[in-house]
Motif scaffolding. Structure first.
Motif, PDB file in Angstrom:
ATOM      1  N   ASP A  35       0.853  -1.172   0.000  1.00 30.77           N
ATOM      2  CA  ASP A  35       0.000   0.000   0.000  1.00 30.77           C
ATOM      3  C   ASP A  35       0.897   1.233   0.000  1.00 30.77           C
ATOM      4  OD1 ASP A  35      -2.185   1.691   0.225  1.00 30.77           O
ATOM      5  OD2 ASP A  35      -2.226   1.540   2.419  1.00 30.77           O
ATOM      6  N   PHE A  36       0.703   2.110  -0.961  1.00 29.65           N
ATOM      7  CA  PHE A  36       1.555   3.286  -1.120  1.00 29.65           C
ATOM      8  C   PHE A  36       1.570   4.143   0.137  1.00 29.65           C
ATOM      9  CE2 PHE A  36       2.081   7.743  -2.336  1.00 29.65           C
ATOM     10  CZ  PHE A  36       3.323   7.678  -2.921  1.00 29.65           C
ATOM     11  N   ALA A  37       0.409   4.392   0.686  1.00 31.14           N
ATOM     12  CA  ALA A  37       0.323   5.230   1.889  1.00 31.14           C
ATOM     13  C   ALA A  37       1.053   4.589   3.062  1.00 31.14           C
ATOM     14  CB  ALA A  37      -1.135   5.493   2.243  1.00 31.14           C
ATOM     15  N   GLN A  38       0.951   3.285   3.187  1.00 28.96           N
ATOM     16  CA  GLN A  38       1.604   2.585   4.295  1.00 28.96           C
ATOM     17  C   GLN A  38       3.129   2.619   4.152  1.00 28.96           C
ATOM     18  OE1 GLN A  38       0.072   1.561   6.977  1.00 28.96           O
ATOM     19  NE2 GLN A  38       1.987   0.955   7.898  1.00 28.96           N
ATOM     20  N   VAL A  39       3.623   2.441   2.941  1.00 26.92           N
ATOM     21  CA  VAL A  39       5.072   2.496   2.707  1.00 26.92           C
ATOM     22  C   VAL A  39       5.587   3.896   3.002  1.00 26.92           C
ATOM     23  CG1 VAL A  39       6.867   2.348   0.926  1.00 26.92           C
ATOM     24  CG2 VAL A  39       5.082   0.615   1.031  1.00 26.92           C
ATOM     25  N   LEU A  40       4.858   4.896   2.557  1.00 28.44           N
ATOM     26  CA  LEU A  40       5.260   6.283   2.799  1.00 28.44           C
ATOM     27  C   LEU A  40       5.256   6.599   4.284  1.00 28.44           C
ATOM     28  CD1 LEU A  40       6.050   8.940   1.440  1.00 28.44           C
ATOM     29  CD2 LEU A  40       3.623   9.508   1.346  1.00 28.44           C
ATOM     30  N   LYS A  41       4.215   6.171   4.977  1.00 28.77           N
ATOM     31  CA  LYS A  41       4.107   6.427   6.416  1.00 28.77           C
ATOM     32  C   LYS A  41       5.226   5.728   7.186  1.00 28.77           C
ATOM     33  CE  LYS A  41       0.986   6.081  10.388  1.00 28.77           C
ATOM     34  NZ  LYS A  41       2.096   6.088  11.292  1.00 28.77           N
ATOM     35  N   SER A  42       5.516   4.490   6.849  1.00 28.68           N
ATOM     36  CA  SER A  42       6.574   3.774   7.563  1.00 28.68           C
ATOM     37  C   SER A  42       7.944   4.409   7.312  1.00 28.68           C
ATOM     38  CB  SER A  42       6.589   2.295   7.189  1.00 28.68           C
ATOM     39  OG  SER A  42       6.992   2.111   5.853  1.00 28.68           O
ATOM     40  N   SER A  43       8.172   4.913   6.111  1.00 27.55           N
ATOM     41  CA  SER A  43       9.441   5.591   5.819  1.00 27.55           C
ATOM     42  C   SER A  43       9.575   6.878   6.619  1.00 27.55           C
ATOM     43  CB  SER A  43       9.540   5.908   4.325  1.00 27.55           C
ATOM     44  OG  SER A  43       9.541   4.726   3.571  1.00 27.55           O
TER      45      SER A  43
END
Length: 106
Positions: A35-43
């Motif tokens: 999930d794009f949002a999840q990858v961005l948030k975790s980064s």
């Protein structure tokens, strides 16, 4: 910051841009794709925790904590700085990609 997450985000952006320009008929998300949002948030969370840890180490060193080594504190501060600069560059690339997609004439 993990480069795998960045590569996954760029892959999603490229796919979205290709779909918007009509180069591919694929409209459903790929199974197992992150999930794009999840990858961005975790980064962003990783960068934030790196900065907080470096700040805590610097505060402890300034308070006279003898368990903190100056070299380790400086390395932690530089790591936090580099990871933040990397995050800013990723943000700039994402904004540019978004603007490119929005400028595609339909």
């Amino acid at each position: 910051m993990d480069t795998q997450g960045i590569e996954q985000m760029l892959s999603v952006l490229r796919t979205t841009a290709a779909q918007a320009s009509g180069k591919t008929a694929e409209s459903a998300p790929v199974a197992g794709a992150p999930d794009f949002a999840q990858v961005l948030k975790s980064s962003i969370d990783k960068v934030n925790s790196t900065q907080q840890q470096a700040d805590q180490m610097a505060t402890q060193l300034a308070a006279g904590d003898t368990s903190q080594n100056l070299h380790e504190v400086m390395i932690a501060l530089q790591t936090a700085s580099v990871s933040f600069q990397e995050m800013v560059q990723v943000r700039n690339k994402l904004v540019t990609a978004y603007q490119d997609v929005m400028n595609i004439q339909v």
